[in-house]
Design an enzyme around this catalytic site. Sequence first.
Site, PDB file in Angstrom:
ATOM      1  N   TYR A  73       4.508  -4.645  -9.666  1.00  0.00           N
ATOM      2  CA  TYR A  73       4.992  -4.856 -11.039  1.00  0.00           C
ATOM      3  C   TYR A  73       3.910  -5.533 -11.876  1.00  0.00           C
ATOM      4  O   TYR A  73       3.701  -5.188 -13.036  1.00  0.00           O
ATOM      5  CB  TYR A  73       6.256  -5.725 -11.019  1.00  0.00           C
ATOM      6  CG  TYR A  73       6.902  -5.852 -12.379  1.00  0.00           C
ATOM      7  CD1 TYR A  73       7.921  -4.994 -12.769  1.00  0.00           C
ATOM      8  CD2 TYR A  73       6.480  -6.819 -13.286  1.00  0.00           C
ATOM      9  CE1 TYR A  73       8.493  -5.091 -14.024  1.00  0.00           C
ATOM     10  CE2 TYR A  73       7.049  -6.928 -14.549  1.00  0.00           C
ATOM     11  CZ  TYR A  73       8.061  -6.061 -14.911  1.00  0.00           C
ATOM     12  OH  TYR A  73       8.637  -6.156 -16.147  1.00  0.00           O
ATOM     13  N   PHE A 125      -1.700  11.882 -38.077  1.00  0.00           N
ATOM     14  CA  PHE A 125      -0.837  12.766 -37.312  1.00  0.00           C
ATOM     15  C   PHE A 125       0.607  12.359 -37.619  1.00  0.00           C
ATOM     16  O   PHE A 125       0.870  11.242 -38.062  1.00  0.00           O
ATOM     17  CB  PHE A 125      -1.142  12.663 -35.806  1.00  0.00           C
ATOM     18  CG  PHE A 125      -0.286  13.600 -35.012  1.00  0.00           C
ATOM     19  CD1 PHE A 125      -0.422  14.972 -35.141  1.00  0.00           C
ATOM     20  CD2 PHE A 125       0.695  13.116 -34.158  1.00  0.00           C
ATOM     21  CE1 PHE A 125       0.397  15.839 -34.439  1.00  0.00           C
ATOM     22  CE2 PHE A 125       1.513  13.983 -33.449  1.00  0.00           C
ATOM     23  CZ  PHE A 125       1.364  15.341 -33.594  1.00  0.00           C
ATOM     24  N   ASP A 126       1.571  13.230 -37.352  1.00  0.00           N
ATOM     25  CA  ASP A 126       2.943  12.963 -37.831  1.00  0.00           C
ATOM     26  C   ASP A 126       3.566  11.680 -37.260  1.00  0.00           C
ATOM     27  O   ASP A 126       4.211  10.938 -37.987  1.00  0.00           O
ATOM     28  CB  ASP A 126       3.867  14.180 -37.676  1.00  0.00           C
ATOM     29  CG  ASP A 126       3.896  14.753 -36.277  1.00  0.00           C
ATOM     30  OD1 ASP A 126       3.121  14.282 -35.434  1.00  0.00           O
ATOM     31  OD2 ASP A 126       4.695  15.664 -36.026  1.00  0.00           O
ATOM     32  N   ASP A 216      -7.907   6.477 -34.194  1.00  0.00           N
ATOM     33  CA  ASP A 216      -6.851   7.222 -33.499  1.00  0.00           C
ATOM     34  C   ASP A 216      -7.592   8.225 -32.624  1.00  0.00           C
ATOM     35  O   ASP A 216      -8.083   9.245 -33.099  1.00  0.00           O
ATOM     36  CB  ASP A 216      -5.938   7.901 -34.517  1.00  0.00           C
ATOM     37  CG  ASP A 216      -4.839   8.712 -33.835  1.00  0.00           C
ATOM     38  OD1 ASP A 216      -4.881   8.864 -32.593  1.00  0.00           O
ATOM     39  OD2 ASP A 216      -3.943   9.202 -34.542  1.00  0.00           O
ATOM     40  N   ALA A 218      -7.121  10.217 -29.830  1.00  0.00           N
ATOM     41  CA  ALA A 218      -6.539  11.177 -28.883  1.00  0.00           C
ATOM     42  C   ALA A 218      -7.565  12.179 -28.358  1.00  0.00           C
ATOM     43  O   ALA A 218      -7.583  12.499 -27.177  1.00  0.00           O
ATOM     44  CB  ALA A 218      -5.378  11.909 -29.537  1.00  0.00           C
ATOM     45  N   LYS A 259      -4.145  13.846 -23.997  1.00  0.00           N
ATOM     46  CA  LYS A 259      -5.016  14.936 -24.448  1.00  0.00           C
ATOM     47  C   LYS A 259      -6.330  14.898 -23.651  1.00  0.00           C
ATOM     48  O   LYS A 259      -6.391  15.397 -22.538  1.00  0.00           O
ATOM     49  CB  LYS A 259      -5.275  14.794 -25.957  1.00  0.00           C
ATOM     50  CG  LYS A 259      -4.099  15.223 -26.825  1.00  0.00           C
ATOM     51  CD  LYS A 259      -3.170  14.127 -27.140  1.00  0.00           C
ATOM     52  CE  LYS A 259      -2.142  14.517 -28.167  1.00  0.00           C
ATOM     53  NZ  LYS A 259      -1.053  13.525 -28.238  1.00  0.00           N
ATOM     54  N   HIS A 455      10.791  18.069 -37.822  1.00  0.00           N
ATOM     55  CA  HIS A 455      10.477  19.370 -37.220  1.00  0.00           C
ATOM     56  C   HIS A 455      10.827  19.437 -35.739  1.00  0.00           C
ATOM     57  O   HIS A 455      11.025  20.521 -35.207  1.00  0.00           O
ATOM     58  CB  HIS A 455       9.015  19.744 -37.453  1.00  0.00           C
ATOM     59  CG  HIS A 455       8.033  18.827 -36.819  1.00  0.00           C
ATOM     60  ND1 HIS A 455       7.884  17.525 -37.218  1.00  0.00           N
ATOM     61  CD2 HIS A 455       7.153  19.019 -35.821  1.00  0.00           C
ATOM     62  CE1 HIS A 455       6.948  16.957 -36.477  1.00  0.00           C
ATOM     63  NE2 HIS A 455       6.488  17.835 -35.621  1.00  0.00           N
TER      64      HIS A 455
HETATM   65  N1  F0G Z   1      -2.479  10.766 -32.760  1.00  0.00           N
HETATM   66  C1  F0G Z   1      -2.846  12.058 -32.724  1.00  0.00           C
HETATM   67  C2  F0G Z   1      -4.074  12.488 -33.454  1.00  0.00           C
HETATM   68  C3  F0G Z   1      -2.067  12.974 -32.028  1.00  0.00           C
HETATM   69  O1  F0G Z   1      -2.444  14.249 -32.021  1.00  0.00           O
HETATM   70  C4  F0G Z   1      -0.910  12.532 -31.355  1.00  0.00           C
HETATM   71  C5  F0G Z   1      -0.068  13.456 -30.634  1.00  0.00           C
HETATM   72  C6  F0G Z   1      -0.580  11.171 -31.388  1.00  0.00           C
HETATM   73  C7  F0G Z   1      -1.391  10.322 -32.108  1.00  0.00           C
HETATM   74  C8  F0G Z   1       0.627  10.629 -30.684  1.00  0.00           C
HETATM   75  O2  F0G Z   1       0.442  10.623 -29.327  1.00  0.00           O
HETATM   76  O3  F0G Z   1       2.178  12.193 -28.425  1.00  0.00           O
HETATM   77  O4  F0G Z   1       1.000  10.572 -26.934  1.00  0.00           O
HETATM   78  O5  F0G Z   1       2.661   9.782 -28.578  1.00  0.00           O
HETATM   79  N2  F0G Z   1      -0.157  14.691 -30.747  1.00  0.00           N
HETATM   80  C9  F0G Z   1       0.566  15.675 -30.000  1.00  0.00           C
HETATM   81  C10 F0G Z   1       0.253  17.011 -30.546  1.00  0.00           C
HETATM   82  C11 F0G Z   1       2.026  15.423 -29.817  1.00  0.00           C
HETATM   83  O6  F0G Z   1       0.940  17.964 -30.147  1.00  0.00           O
HETATM   84  O7  F0G Z   1      -0.695  17.177 -31.315  1.00  0.00           O
HETATM   85  P1  F0G Z   1       1.648  10.811 -28.260  1.00  0.00           P
END
Ligand code: F0G
Length: 465
Positions: A73, A125-126, A216, A218, A259, A455
């Site tokens: 843990y 990103f969304d 950010d 990813a 990713k 979406h």
């Molecule tokens: N920032 C970026 C640029 C992303 O593309 C994503 C996720 C996130 C943050 C959030 O990360 O999903 O691990 O919580 N993108 C995915 C996509 C979902 O399909 O492009 P997460």
Amino acid sequence: MAIKYVPEPFRIKMVEVIKMTTKEEREEKIKEANYNLFNLKGQDVYIDLLTDSGTNAMSQEQWAGVIRGDEAYAGASSYFNLVNAAKDIFGYDFIQPVHQGRAAEKVLFPTILKKGQYAISNMFFDTTRAHVILAGARPLDCVVAEAKDPSKRSKFKGNMDIEKMERLIAEHGVENIGLVVMTITNNSAGGQPVSLKNIREVSNICKKYNIPLDIDAARYAENSFFIKKDEDECKDMTIKEIIRETFSYGDFFTMSAKKDTIVNMGGLLGVKDEKKYSDLILKIKANCISFEGFTTYGGLSGRDLEALAIGLYEGIDEEFLKYRIGQMEYLAAKLDDAGIAYQAPVGGHGVFVDAKKLFPQIPYNEFPGQVLAIELYKEAGIRTCDIGSYMLGNDPDTNEQLQADFEFTRLAIPRRVYTQAHLDIMADALIEIKNRAHEIKKGYKITWEPPILRHFQASLEPIQD
Ligand code: F0G
């Protein structure tokens, strides 16, 4: 076609059998799913390009790491393996594992952003946009103008518009800008890379006004590959050196490790300067313990931490990245031959087809990107998603449908999963749809939607002639 497929730098040791469906079956399935591809069952999809997130194939070393994962843990050895790997690659003092990217945003953003403030990004990103709003602030997108012209083949279309950024700071008042977020690569603009020069310029502005900068991150490895390929000053640097240099300009990074780190679940939050941000780190830890789990596992099991520690290195391997970006270039070249427009030059994690160009007869509020996504599923069992007005949603203040800068359908390519033949099927399906695109007269309307991130969950229905 001038482009040669870059062969896989691995061989396949385990396979997952996929089900074949007929067109009639798919027509039925998509209707049952209320024309929302997120509602489809995975087993009803032949080629799943919904996302490149968490859909990657792990290596034998990563699977071996899964077996070795330490499930203590507190203070698990897998935690230390991960933190050491992340410190080695990014050069940051403090590393907090979290369960995925949005968890890093949820843990970090409320500690920085105040109600009524703004956050500026080359493009949110969304989920990142949603976490800015949930923290009581407002997101401002500030990508370079050429990103909005899919046919303009210029390099680094993911960059921040520096002049506009200065303008936004002056307009809203420096005290009201709580955070700047550099998204690398710029997912919403088509996986477009951001140059090191641009990151440096943004960092200088942030320093001038004392605004913290979050990366950010990813798709940081893909971004670094583009920097090496297209930025002269970096052509002799290793990918790791480029990553170090890139991250040296940030104060924090928030990362979805699903990713470029080639795992199925995981995320990271980094703080560069432990001394400067010691109070903030205390808040991060408190948020992490409340929302994610104790600081040495952050919502992940020991086996996830271990696989992530290994994936961090596999994801920055240059031979792998050459093959990876090569897949995008191969598919893009096939679309060039067929006269199908996409965000060009192709980005790092997928091909973003210009649905507005394919369906000029369908207005933004009938969601051309979603129309193409549905057609691709019906045509060939390929699942993709809209990156356009359907995804963007409504204005949080007025509830009016917003018009996105682009109407893309994203074919996101998972890592180490699909072969050249699968890419050929994708191209063939798009060509087939292009040939009958003029017959599709109307788009879709939303019959139900939740208030945020609609979406994922909304129901749609075809608009009748
Ligand atoms: N920032 C970026 C640029 C992303 O593309 C994503 C996720 C996130 C943050 C959030 O990360 O999903 O691990 O919580 N993108 C995915 C996509 C979902 O399909 O492009 P997460």
